[in-house]
Scaffold this motif. Structure first.
Motif, PDB file in Angstrom:
ATOM      1  N   LYS A 176      -1.266   4.842  -2.423  1.00 51.18           N
ATOM      2  CA  LYS A 176      -1.395   3.403  -2.165  1.00 51.18           C
ATOM      3  C   LYS A 176      -2.888   3.078  -2.180  1.00 51.18           C
ATOM      4  O   LYS A 176      -3.700   3.825  -1.636  1.00 51.18           O
TER       5      LYS A 176
ATOM      6  N   LYS B 130       1.382   8.228  -0.137  1.00 49.05           N
ATOM      7  CA  LYS B 130       2.590   7.553   0.330  1.00 49.05           C
ATOM      8  C   LYS B 130       3.517   8.553   1.019  1.00 49.05           C
ATOM      9  O   LYS B 130       3.415   9.760   0.807  1.00 49.05           O
ATOM     10  N   THR B 131       4.447   8.046   1.808  1.00 45.83           N
ATOM     11  CA  THR B 131       5.443   8.896   2.449  1.00 45.83           C
ATOM     12  C   THR B 131       6.428   9.408   1.401  1.00 45.83           C
ATOM     13  O   THR B 131       6.530   8.856   0.305  1.00 45.83           O
TER      14      THR B 131
ATOM     15  N   ALA C 144       8.812   6.692   0.251  1.00 40.99           N
ATOM     16  CA  ALA C 144       8.146   5.727  -0.625  1.00 40.99           C
ATOM     17  C   ALA C 144       7.929   6.314  -2.017  1.00 40.99           C
ATOM     18  O   ALA C 144       8.083   5.620  -3.024  1.00 40.99           O
ATOM     19  N   VAL C 145       7.582   7.596  -2.091  1.00 37.22           N
ATOM     20  CA  VAL C 145       7.396   8.267  -3.381  1.00 37.22           C
ATOM     21  C   VAL C 145       8.716   8.331  -4.133  1.00 37.22           C
ATOM     22  O   VAL C 145       8.780   8.043  -5.332  1.00 37.22           O
TER      23      VAL C 145
END
Length: 79
Positions: A50, A64-65, A68-69
């Motif tokens: 990000k 990113k977590t 999220a990925v």
């Protein structure tokens, strides 16, 4: 440069210089910083990182977590 050192001191933020340090375990040359910056700003990179902005300018990136990925990979593959 002063802005960059402030950002690098923050936890979990990645700059072009810190990316080279992480991957290659040495201080980045000017060319390596440039190429790392181009990589971090690529379409593919947005799946994993990000952008962190200050005053509208990208100064660093943050990973990113996993969730999220996964979502970003799915969207990237659809387009």
């Amino acid at each position: 440069a002063a802005e960059e050192s402030d950002v690098e001191g923050s936890s979990h933020l990645i700059t072009s210089a810190s990316f080279i340090q992480l991957v290659h375990a040495h201080t980045a040359s000017a060319m390596e910083k440039y190429l790392a910056w181009k990589l971090l700003q690529s379409e593919m990179s947005h799946i994993f990182f990000k952008e962190i902005k200050e005053n509208g300018r990208v100064v660093a990136f943050k990973a990113k977590t996993r969730k999220a990925v996964d979502n970003a990979k799915e969207m990237f593959c659809r387009n």
